[in-house]
Write an enzyme that holds these catalytic residues in place. Structure first.
Site, PDB file in Angstrom:
ATOM      1  N   GLY A   1       0.576  -4.685   1.096  1.00 17.87           N
ATOM      2  CA  GLY A   1      -0.581  -4.844   0.003  1.00 17.87           C
ATOM      3  C   GLY A   1      -0.433  -5.505  -1.350  1.00 17.87           C
ATOM      4  O   GLY A   1      -1.252  -5.856  -2.002  1.00 17.87           O
TER       5      GLY A   1
ATOM      6  N   ALA B   1       0.825  -1.129   0.261  1.00 23.45           N
ATOM      7  CA  ALA B   1      -0.189   0.136   0.109  1.00 23.45           C
ATOM      8  C   ALA B   1       0.906   1.338   0.023  1.00 23.45           C
ATOM      9  O   ALA B   1       2.041   1.163   0.363  1.00 23.45           O
ATOM     10  CB  ALA B   1      -0.898  -0.009   1.199  1.00 23.45           C
TER      11      ALA B   1
ATOM     12  N   GLU C   1       4.548  -5.195   7.353  1.00 15.45           N
ATOM     13  CA  GLU C   1       4.100  -3.841   7.970  1.00 15.45           C
ATOM     14  C   GLU C   1       4.576  -3.835   9.412  1.00 15.45           C
ATOM     15  O   GLU C   1       4.525  -2.801   9.965  1.00 15.45           O
ATOM     16  CB  GLU C   1       2.393  -4.038   7.974  1.00 15.45           C
ATOM     17  CG  GLU C   1       1.626  -3.981   6.665  1.00 15.45           C
ATOM     18  CD  GLU C   1       1.803  -5.424   6.032  1.00 15.45           C
ATOM     19  OE1 GLU C   1       2.403  -6.377   6.060  1.00 15.45           O
ATOM     20  OE2 GLU C   1       1.011  -5.458   5.065  1.00 15.45           O
TER      21      GLU C   1
END
Ligand code: HXC
Length: 256
Positions: free
Chosen positions: A107, A64, A130
């Site tokens: 992501g 992401a 993450e």
């Protein structure tokens, strides 16, 4: 062609290439919006039977978009249900293959896992890093990775951010096959063309029932499979498919 995607039709195959090379194909809101639009059009187009999503040689997608998320607070994230838009992508009824070369992180790994299966180049690297940003996966990664590779590897990857290379990903069941990087896109398109040549209702039914294995218990899932199997005996294509076998010829599908 959109601002962030290159979209090509190869006969009945839609080939989508993520195209934000400067950001290693980081998935921002614009990519999501454009991908949802392209995917909706593909799902509605009777002439298209399978879709491939790929990235660049260096990165399928590096996650992401961190720069887009950086300034957001809990209230922004929660009130807009950030990332919920990806649920619509997973409701696509026709199949989508991820063709992954290079980094599929955060992501990016989650997008690949939202597809129906992953073909990997020998250069592919999968990870959920993450935790290094003091957050967690947010597009389904903790769940889909655990389903795909089991608790031990999923937990290690989420807790340490360690990447898995293509060979390990294949051994662990995350990807269906590994191919040389130079052949990835052609191999994915060829595989997609094989799917696209099948009877459309049977393709949807097979996708739906394999996915049911991840939502249902065994007894319920087996019954769901049998009911869909029965339903296909009400289709023209089932008659045609079995007649074509007996008559030693290729089937001609109507999608009915
Ligand atoms: C925004 C990104 C990005 C990302 C890379 N870039 N990943 N921008 N979001 N996820 C940008 C870099 O800032 C840089 O821009 C350019 O792409 C090239 O990246 P480099 O880091 O210079 O390349 P390299 O040294 O080759 O390293 C490649 C890499 C590294 C190992 C993949 O970029 C990296 O670690 N990226 C982040 C991976 C990650 O943490 N993904 C998870 C994201 S969070 P400039 O402008 O400097 O050239 C996520 C969360 C989901 O996905 C849920 C959370 C809520």
């Amino acid at each position: 062609m959109t601002e962030t995607l290159i979209v090509e039709r190869r006969d009945a195959v839609t080939l989508v290439t993520l195209n934000r090379p400067k950001a290693l194909n980081a998935l921002n809101s614009q990519v999501l919006a454009e991908l949802l639009e392209v995917t909706r059009a593909y799902d509605a187009d009777a002439g298209q039977g399978c879709m491939v999503i790929t990235g660049s040689e260096k990165a399928f997608a590096a996650g992401a978009d961190i720069k887009e998320m950086q300034a957001q607070g809990f209230a922004d994230m929660y009130s807009h249900d950030f990332f919920a838009g990806w649920d619509a992508f997973t409701r696509t009824r026709k199949p989508i293959i991820a063709a992954v070369a290079g980094y599929a992180l955060g992501g990016g790994c989650e997008l690949a896992m939202m597809c129906d299966f992953i073909l990997a180049a020998d250069t592919a690297k999968f990870g959920q890093p993450e935790i290094k940003l003091a957050v967690t996966p947010g597009m389904g990664g903790s769940q889909r990775l655990a389903h795909a590779v089991g608790k031990a590897k999923a937990m290690e990857m989420c807790l340490t951010g360690r990447m898995m290379d293509a060979a390990e990903a294949e051994r662990a069941g995350l990807v269906s096959r590994v191919v040389p990087a130079g052949e990835l896109v052609e191999e994915a398109v060829k595989t997609a063309a094989t799917v696209a040549a099948m009877a459309p209702l049977a393709v949807k039914a097979n996708k739906e029932m394999v996915n049911a294995a991840f939502d249902m218990g065994l007894t319920q899932g087996v019954q769901f499979e049998r009911r869909l199997f029965h339903a296909l005996f009400g289709t023209e294509d089932q008659n045609e498919g079995m007649a074509a076998f007996v008559e030693k010829r290729a089937g001609k599908w109507t999608g009915r």
